[in-house]
Motif scaffolding. Structure first.
Motif, PDB file in Angstrom:
ATOM      1  N   HIS A  32      34.592  24.518  36.636  1.00 18.01           N
ATOM      2  CA  HIS A  32      35.204  25.888  36.434  1.00 18.01           C
ATOM      3  C   HIS A  32      34.869  26.578  35.168  1.00 18.01           C
ATOM      4  CE1 HIS A  32      37.456  25.055  40.100  1.00 18.01           C
ATOM      5  NE2 HIS A  32      38.117  23.971  39.603  1.00 18.01           N
ATOM      6  N   ALA A  33      34.382  25.999  34.425  1.00 16.01           N
ATOM      7  CA  ALA A  33      34.257  26.659  32.881  1.00 16.01           C
ATOM      8  C   ALA A  33      33.305  27.736  33.248  1.00 16.01           C
ATOM      9  CB  ALA A  33      33.615  25.629  31.963  1.00 16.01           C
ATOM     10  N   SER A  34      32.228  27.756  33.937  1.00 11.23           N
ATOM     11  CA  SER A  34      31.324  28.752  34.098  1.00 11.23           C
ATOM     12  C   SER A  34      31.538  29.809  35.284  1.00 11.23           C
ATOM     13  CB  SER A  34      29.869  28.379  34.102  1.00 11.23           C
ATOM     14  OG  SER A  34      29.680  27.394  35.110  1.00 11.23           O
ATOM     15  N   SER A  35      32.716  29.338  35.945  1.00  9.68           N
ATOM     16  CA  SER A  35      33.010  30.676  37.228  1.00  9.68           C
ATOM     17  C   SER A  35      33.430  31.798  36.517  1.00  9.68           C
ATOM     18  CB  SER A  35      33.888  29.954  38.147  1.00  9.68           C
ATOM     19  OG  SER A  35      34.984  29.425  37.518  1.00  9.68           O
ATOM     20  N   LYS A  36      33.023  32.728  37.302  1.00  7.78           N
ATOM     21  CA  LYS A  36      33.465  34.045  36.810  1.00  7.78           C
ATOM     22  C   LYS A  36      34.851  34.326  37.191  1.00  7.78           C
ATOM     23  CE  LYS A  36      29.761  35.307  34.664  1.00  7.78           C
ATOM     24  NZ  LYS A  36      29.573  35.948  33.184  1.00  7.78           N
ATOM     25  N   PRO A  37      35.737  35.078  36.592  1.00  7.34           N
ATOM     26  CA  PRO A  37      36.986  35.357  37.122  1.00  7.34           C
ATOM     27  C   PRO A  37      36.717  36.647  38.079  1.00  7.34           C
ATOM     28  CG  PRO A  37      36.665  36.378  35.009  1.00  7.34           C
ATOM     29  CD  PRO A  37      35.620  35.535  35.223  1.00  7.34           C
ATOM     30  N   VAL A  38      37.858  36.874  38.857  1.00 12.63           N
ATOM     31  CA  VAL A  38      37.920  37.773  39.880  1.00 12.63           C
ATOM     32  C   VAL A  38      37.993  39.079  39.031  1.00 12.63           C
ATOM     33  CG1 VAL A  38      38.652  38.556  42.234  1.00 12.63           C
ATOM     34  CG2 VAL A  38      38.477  36.107  41.545  1.00 12.63           C
ATOM     35  N   ARG A  39      37.479  40.055  39.669  1.00 10.60           N
ATOM     36  CA  ARG A  39      37.746  41.203  38.731  1.00 10.60           C
ATOM     37  C   ARG A  39      38.957  42.264  39.456  1.00 10.60           C
ATOM     38  NH1 ARG A  39      35.820  43.402  34.432  1.00 10.60           N
ATOM     39  NH2 ARG A  39      34.800  41.520  34.048  1.00 10.60           N
ATOM     40  N   THR A  40      39.977  42.717  38.461  1.00 11.87           N
ATOM     41  CA  THR A  40      40.918  43.257  39.072  1.00 11.87           C
ATOM     42  C   THR A  40      40.558  44.810  39.085  1.00 11.87           C
ATOM     43  OG1 THR A  40      42.048  43.045  36.902  1.00 11.87           O
ATOM     44  CG2 THR A  40      42.888  41.685  38.861  1.00 11.87           C
ATOM     45  N   LEU A  41      40.591  45.376  39.920  1.00 10.26           N
ATOM     46  CA  LEU A  41      40.231  47.016  39.762  1.00 10.26           C
ATOM     47  C   LEU A  41      41.007  47.704  39.168  1.00 10.26           C
ATOM     48  CD1 LEU A  41      38.754  47.847  43.615  1.00 10.26           C
ATOM     49  CD2 LEU A  41      37.658  47.739  41.313  1.00 10.26           C
ATOM     50  N   CYS A  42      42.530  47.784  39.367  1.00 16.84           N
ATOM     51  CA  CYS A  42      43.127  48.747  38.435  1.00 16.84           C
ATOM     52  C   CYS A  42      44.583  48.139  38.150  1.00 16.84           C
ATOM     53  CB  CYS A  42      43.389  50.203  39.226  1.00 16.84           C
ATOM     54  SG  CYS A  42      44.203  51.395  38.313  1.00 16.84           S
ATOM     55  N   SER A  43      44.473  47.849  36.880  1.00  9.43           N
ATOM     56  CA  SER A  43      45.760  47.270  36.295  1.00  9.43           C
ATOM     57  C   SER A  43      45.799  47.567  34.744  1.00  9.43           C
ATOM     58  CB  SER A  43      45.990  46.133  36.836  1.00  9.43           C
ATOM     59  OG  SER A  43      45.498  45.181  35.598  1.00  9.43           O
ATOM     60  N   MET A  44      46.919  47.878  34.375  1.00  2.00           N
ATOM     61  CA  MET A  44      47.114  48.108  32.936  1.00  2.00           C
ATOM     62  C   MET A  44      46.869  46.623  32.201  1.00  2.00           C
ATOM     63  SD  MET A  44      47.123  50.676  31.661  1.00  2.00           S
ATOM     64  CE  MET A  44      48.146  50.663  30.084  1.00  2.00           C
ATOM     65  N   GLY A  45      47.049  45.845  32.772  1.00  2.00           N
ATOM     66  CA  GLY A  45      46.828  44.457  32.329  1.00  2.00           C
ATOM     67  C   GLY A  45      45.481  44.295  31.652  1.00  2.00           C
ATOM     68  N   ASP A  46      45.366  43.461  30.547  1.00  2.00           N
ATOM     69  CA  ASP A  46      43.974  43.443  30.019  1.00  2.00           C
ATOM     70  C   ASP A  46      43.594  42.212  30.466  1.00  2.00           C
ATOM     71  OD1 ASP A  46      41.673  43.747  28.558  1.00  2.00           O
ATOM     72  OD2 ASP A  46      42.918  44.920  27.059  1.00  2.00           O
ATOM     73  N   SER A  47      42.360  42.311  31.145  1.00  2.00           N
ATOM     74  CA  SER A  47      41.958  40.885  31.582  1.00  2.00           C
ATOM     75  C   SER A  47      40.731  40.363  31.021  1.00  2.00           C
ATOM     76  CB  SER A  47      41.372  40.869  33.182  1.00  2.00           C
ATOM     77  OG  SER A  47      40.533  42.001  33.227  1.00  2.00           O
ATOM     78  N   THR A  48      40.356  41.001  29.671  1.00  2.00           N
ATOM     79  CA  THR A  48      39.122  40.515  28.872  1.00  2.00           C
ATOM     80  C   THR A  48      39.466  39.163  28.444  1.00  2.00           C
ATOM     81  OG1 THR A  48      40.269  41.591  26.937  1.00  2.00           O
ATOM     82  CG2 THR A  48      38.438  43.179  28.135  1.00  2.00           C
ATOM     83  N   TYR A  49      40.427  38.831  28.342  1.00  2.00           N
ATOM     84  CA  TYR A  49      40.661  37.257  27.831  1.00  2.00           C
ATOM     85  C   TYR A  49      39.997  36.494  28.582  1.00  2.00           C
ATOM     86  CZ  TYR A  49      44.410  36.951  31.048  1.00  2.00           C
ATOM     87  OH  TYR A  49      45.164  36.601  32.187  1.00  2.00           O
ATOM     88  N   LYS A  50      39.939  36.599  30.035  1.00  2.00           N
ATOM     89  CA  LYS A  50      39.354  35.606  30.982  1.00  2.00           C
ATOM     90  C   LYS A  50      37.797  35.563  30.726  1.00  2.00           C
ATOM     91  CE  LYS A  50      42.710  36.824  34.557  1.00  2.00           C
ATOM     92  NZ  LYS A  50      42.877  37.822  35.741  1.00  2.00           N
ATOM     93  N   THR A  51      37.285  36.538  30.262  1.00  2.00           N
ATOM     94  CA  THR A  51      35.600  36.462  29.981  1.00  2.00           C
ATOM     95  C   THR A  51      35.469  36.290  28.474  1.00  2.00           C
ATOM     96  OG1 THR A  51      35.708  38.903  29.842  1.00  2.00           O
ATOM     97  CG2 THR A  51      34.923  37.801  31.988  1.00  2.00           C
ATOM     98  N   LEU A  52      36.472  35.715  27.564  1.00  2.00           N
ATOM     99  CA  LEU A  52      36.127  35.559  26.332  1.00  2.00           C
ATOM    100  C   LEU A  52      35.175  34.349  26.027  1.00  2.00           C
ATOM    101  CD1 LEU A  52      39.437  36.358  24.365  1.00  2.00           C
ATOM    102  CD2 LEU A  52      37.224  37.179  24.028  1.00  2.00           C
ATOM    103  N   ARG A  53      35.093  33.320  26.879  1.00  2.00           N
ATOM    104  CA  ARG A  53      34.258  32.340  26.542  1.00  2.00           C
ATOM    105  C   ARG A  53      32.953  32.712  26.721  1.00  2.00           C
ATOM    106  NH1 ARG A  53      36.888  31.448  31.484  1.00  2.00           N
ATOM    107  NH2 ARG A  53      35.768  30.791  33.186  1.00  2.00           N
ATOM    108  N   PHE A  54      32.549  33.737  27.695  1.00  2.00           N
ATOM    109  CA  PHE A  54      31.118  33.911  27.935  1.00  2.00           C
ATOM    110  C   PHE A  54      30.820  35.067  26.726  1.00  2.00           C
ATOM    111  CE2 PHE A  54      32.997  33.549  32.131  1.00  2.00           C
ATOM    112  CZ  PHE A  54      32.251  32.709  32.679  1.00  2.00           C
TER     113      PHE A  54
END
Lengths: 637, 416
Positions: free
Chosen positions: A573-595
């Protein structure tokens, strides 16, 4: 006389008991009221700063998520937003006017013909919609981490940035309003009669039977109503989203800290001091960002960093800055190593329990492993996902597991104070100064674990599930009581594990632990950028050679971190990419911080190796690290 | 299971991409349809996607060229070539296997660029998206799976005709002629920050200065911008006539040479110092003799000495002269100078389509030229020591200029 007697009887028999009961109840209620008072007095309602954080909170299981949503602070937050939503919707309904303007309208009773005040259901509908949207905004704020502020990869002035984000905000608020309108209409269709009858009974308002009730299909299919609902919902969301956006823009604006101050009273505000800050994370983040910027863009400030102190001639600035960066990075290394050890040890326990005939443990593991992802490798998987391992946060839990197995032998080179501090570490967020001297530590981790299992199984905290004594340690049997307790616990766990709902709630969310490990990695990325650019710039700008003394430390710290990160990415699970949310105000950049961290780490090492080239051979580092750096020199990474 | 994952992954990527395609297409159609005014203002919007790529690609005659794009690795002896069948081959100097990269989204490759300060990442500008390949240099596989590629796409941002990595390797900028905003990607995090400027109707060509402080963004109109990369503000440069076709930076980032469409001159912009963009001034046109219709490509090799080269390829539509590459020697101090040096000609009938200097050739300069017959040749230039000192005279500086590519090849590949 008689009456008095009767009265005294009455007082003695009834009133006293009533008084006692009332006093007892008030005493019983005292803790509750005190708790409420403490909660209200402690809770800083009007400090939105404290709601916003630069480190996202990542719940590792659905239960933890539920816990955050039902947290009292979150409840108050939701309540405030519900009220605000109702207020805004009241304003909106007054502004729209017409049939929406007031709660009560005059209407004519059908049988008697007299004029009474009736409940205006349209107004109520809008008010309830406001409350609903307020709650869903507050709820989504937690779920989508809306109060997490991420920093942009590039710097922009505030106005262009606002202008650039505005279309996205408008789009998001419209979409969110449409979703909310749909959900609210459905909710009102089923449960709309409850608030309607309650309001009409408490405010003594009649229900106009001549009008179509809104909690019916025909009532809801009023396009004008739905249009007004979504328009005012969009307005409501827009105001909230704009607040969030503006706050984000203002908070993340770069701040330039002075590197060095001529006055001693300003020394608190200088970069080396601010970098070492522990409590105000925003300040620390901004300082690291400033460090990364100055290392890339500002020659004069770089020279200040490389400068020597005036009396004494010590490179205090550079030592403080590089020391703080190295401390951050090695803290991350240690966190990763601890996590890997925890995961690896769980895998080891599973293989042992499969071989031994502890029935309950193996049954529980088989039950759980059946629900696991098929992609997981059996060696490194986390087979025993039990409540015991879920209640603690992943980081802290990993550390607790780490403490027991680390028993450094005396004649090994690892019994340095640094290692003891590493071993005795309880809080992962507290700093750990010094570097991990050698990758042996990581290699040794699992080996030490197996060698010292007996100390773990005897009186260890219940951190790791199913600590079955391993065959080498079988000579030292634990006491019967401990064994019995162990078995009981296993049985309870396996019983709980079979319940679907419990499993659903307590199952670890995939890759959540990985995200949580790297939650504050933006700081590490800046530290890497700042360090690497400063070191690269020192090749030509460092007049006094202050960087040279720390170069071996920096290089070995980076290589050790790289090895830890490489090992982490081999975990499931460490190298699996998170699903991209299309439109939300929530910031999802923390999901890819490890990359991002991995890329920044490699770039940082490349930056140093390409700048120094063959000169690196003169740097005093261990041969293993030199071998790894040689790979970088040949561009084979 | 790995195979299953692979299939589902690629299926998802394909799905999302078709969505993006549709969205982009719809956006473009709408923009065309709703305002004919807009279309007449920016005539390039009426082109189809392939025509647009062919129009704005740095490869001349992109649509019938056997080679679609070419890129040297910035640090090692390794280059990538995109072929007509949308595959990409990676050649290394030693006899290691040559990986072939194929991906279902990899169509109409317009530009390639290796990530600086990285051994493996290659950015590919495709018709519908941006692909980032991670080709492990140590691996012996000749067909890296499509799982090695990251797909970056943004609705409305296609076809992508130009990409530029920042010299530090942390950011990637991509541009599309139909999108007025260029995207600044944080590739590892897969997030993009759009930088929008409406004027010009799109961005066709990007070039990052070697010191990383400035970025040129050319538009399809007679306008180009120079962004400074600290706070990302830009300066507009309305050109005299025609759009900016190609550009190159001097190695220190202080001078920008530009060629315009339909013009026979090279423009030079000098940035006086590194403090701010407002100090720029346009030197009076450093014009040169010309034999052909217009300049198409410029390239500067990264040199630390005072001398470097500017290359020009003419294109011969009307003339019956063969196209040649003109080599200039440049000097940046005390004032910027271009000194004509010589010509590079191909074999009979072969025209130069694309050229690039080897980024770090030890003994001088190595020019790599892609020819119209699908040949790639490497033309080395060796400097005498006098040339490296100050570049007094071009004869001395250029000791050996092999104008015949077949005579002195390092590794020439016959492709397609």
């Amino acid at each position: 006389m008689f009456s008095l007697k009767q009265n005294s009887w009455f007082i003695r028999k009834v009133v006293i008991w009533r008084a006692v009961a009332s006093i007892a109840w008030s005493v019983l209620l005292l803790p509750v009221t005190t708790a409420v008072f403490v909660l209200l007095s402690r809770f800083s309602l009007f400090h939105p700063i404290q709601w916003i954080s630069v480190v996202p909170s990542i719940p590792c299981s659905r239960m933890a998520l539920l816990g955050t949503v039902l947290h009292p602070r979150q409840c108050v937050h939701s309540l405030v937003y519900c009220t605000m939503g109702m207020l805004v919707m009241w304003c909106a309904s007054v502004t729209i006017g017409g049939r929406y303007s007031t709660l009560g309208t005059p209407c004519r009773q059908s049988e008697s013909g007299e004029v009474v005040t009736c409940l205006n259901e349209y107004h109520l509908f809008l008010l309830l919609a406001g409350a609903f949207m307020g709650y869903s905004h507050s709820f989504l704020g937690v779920v989508q981490n809306m109060y997490y502020v991420s920093f942009q990869p590039i710097q922009q002035y505030k106005y262009p940035r606002f202008k650039g984000c505005l279309p996205m905000v408008v789009k998001c608020s419209v979409i969110q309003a449409l979703y909310s309108a749909r959900n609210f209409a459905a909710l009102y269709f089923f449960f709309g009669y409850v608030p309607k009858t309650w309001i009409s009974s408490t405010l003594n308002l009649q229900i106009d039977s001549s009008l179509q009730p809104l909690d019916s299909l025909t009532g809801l299919l009023d396009f004008s109503l739905l249009y007004h609902l979504s328009i005012s919902g969009a307005f409501l969301y827009l105001t909230w989203y704009l607040t969030v956006l503006l706050f984000r823009i203002y908070v993340t604006e770069a701040y330039s800290f002075p590197v060095q101050s001529t006055f001693t009273e300003d020394a608190e505000q200088c970069l080396p001091k601010v970098l070492a800050e522990k409590n105000t994370l925003v300040m620390k983040f901004l300082a690291l960002q400033d460090l990364a910027l100055l290392s890339q863009h500002s020659l004069s400030r770089r020279l200040e960093v490389f400068n020597l102190s005036q009396p004494g001639g010590h490179p205090h600035n550079w030592n403080a800055i590089s020391g703080e960066c190295l401390c951050l990075l090695s803290e991350l290394t240690q966190r990763l190593v601890a996590h890997q050890d925890a995961v690896a040890s769980n895998g080891r326990v599973k293989s042992q329990s499969a071989s031994s005939d502890t029935r309950s443990a193996s049954s529980s593991s088989s039950v759980v492993s059946g629900t696991e992802d098929i992609a997981e490798t059996p060696r490194l998987s986390v087979p025993l996902r039990t409540p015991g391992s879920v209640f603690k946060s992943s980081v802290g839990g990993a550390n607790r597991v780490l403490t027991a197995p680390f028993t450094p032998d005396v004649d090994s080179p690892f019994s340095s104070p640094a290692i003891r501090r590493l071993v005795g570490q309880q809080d992962p967020h507290s700093p750990w100064s010094g570097t991990v001297q050698s990758p042996h530590i990581m290699r040794r981790g699992p080996k030490l674990w197996s060698a010292s299992t007996e100390s773990q199984s005897n009186g260890s905290p219940p951190g790791s599930p199913a600590t079955v004594p391993s065959p080498p340690a079988a000579s030292q049997k634990p006491s019967f009581l401990a064994q019995w307790l162990q078995n009981r616990r296993e049985q309870v766990k396996s019983f709980l594990a079979k319940r679907v709902l419990i499993m659903y709630l307590f199952n670890k969310l995939p890759e959540a632990s990985s995200q949580a490990l790297f939650a504050d990695s933006q700081a590490h990325i800046w530290a890497l950028q700042g360090l690497s650019h400063l070191v690269a710039a020192s090749f030509s700008e460092d007049q006094f050679g202050v960087v040279q003394t720390t170069l071996p430390n920096i290089l070995s710290c980076l290589v050790v971190l790289l090895e830890a990160v490489d090992r982490h990415f081999k975990l499931p699970h460490a190298s699996s990419k998170p699903v991209r949310t299309l439109c939300s105000m929530g910031d999802s950049t923390y999901k890819t911080l490890r990359f991002a961290l991995r890329a920044a780490l490699k770039t940082a090492i490349y930056k140093i190796t390409t700048t120094f080239g063959e000169h690196l051979n003169a740097v005093n580092i261990s041969t293993e690290h030199r071998k790894r750096l040689q790979q970088f020199l040949e561009f084979k990474e | 299971y790995g195979l299953l994952d692979e299939i589902t992954n690629s299926a998802e990527e394909g799905m999302s991409l078709t969505h993006c395609n549709h969205a982009a297409f719809a956006v473009r159609r709408f923009s065309l349809w709703a305002s004919s005014f807009h279309g007449s203002l920016f005539p390039h919007l009426t082109l189809s996607s392939d025509e647009m790529v062919a129009e704005f690609s740095q490869m001349l005659d992109w649509s019938d060229s056997a080679l679609r794009s070419f890129a040297w690795h910035p640090h090692t002896d390794k280059f990538a070539v995109a072929l007509l069948d949308d595959s990409i081959k990676i050649y290394k100097s030693n006899s290691s296997p040559t990986p072939t990269l194929k991906h279902r989204c990899q169509r109409s490759v317009c530009a390639l660029q290796w990530k600086p300060l990285c051994g493996s990442a290659l950015a590919v500008a495709c018709q519908s998206c941006l692909l980032i390949w991670h080709v492990d240099p140590a691996s012996l596989s000749t067909r890296p799976s499509s799982g090695c590629a990251q797909v970056l796409s943004h609705p409305g941002h296609s076809p992508i005709t130009s990409i530029a990595w920042s010299p530090t390797g942390s950011l990637l900028v991509s541009a599309s002629p139909v999108d007025t905003s260029m995207m600044v990607w944080d590739v590892a995090a897969e997030s993009a920050v759009p930088l929008q400027r409406v004027g010009g109707g799109g961005v066709t060509y990007l070039s990052w200065s070697p010191d990383g402080s400035r970025l040129l963004a050319a538009t399809p109109s007679a306008l180009f911008r120079v962004w400074e990369t600290r706070m990302w503000t830009c300066e507009r440069w309305p050109c005299l006539k025609g759009s900016c076709q190609s550009a190159c930076w001097s190695p220190d980032g202080g001078c920008l040479l530009l060629s315009m469409q339909g013009e026979r001159v090279i423009y030079a912009l000098t940035f006086s110092d590194l403090t701010g963009i407002n100090n720029t001034y346009s030197s009076p046109v450093t014009a040169f003799f010309l034999m052909k219709n217009h300049l198409k490509q410029l390239f500067c090799p990264p040199f630390f000495s005072g001398s470097s080269f500017v290359l020009r390829a003419g294109d011969s539509q009307a003339d019956n002269h063969p196209s040649v590459i003109a080599v200039f020697k440049t000097r940046s101090s005390p004032v910027f100078e271009l000194l004509p040096c010589g010509f590079v000609m191909g074999e009979a009938g072969a025209e130069p389509r694309f050229m690039q200097f080897h980024p770090h050739f030890q003994h001088g300069a190595l020019l790599t030229v892609c020819w119209s017959d699908g040949r790639i040749s490497h033309v080395p230039f060796y400097f005498s020591s006098a040339g490296l000192l100050g570049g007094d005279s071009p004869q001395q500086a250029l000791a050996s200029n092999t104008t015949n590519p077949s005579s002195n090849k390092l590794y020439t590949e016959q492709i397609s």
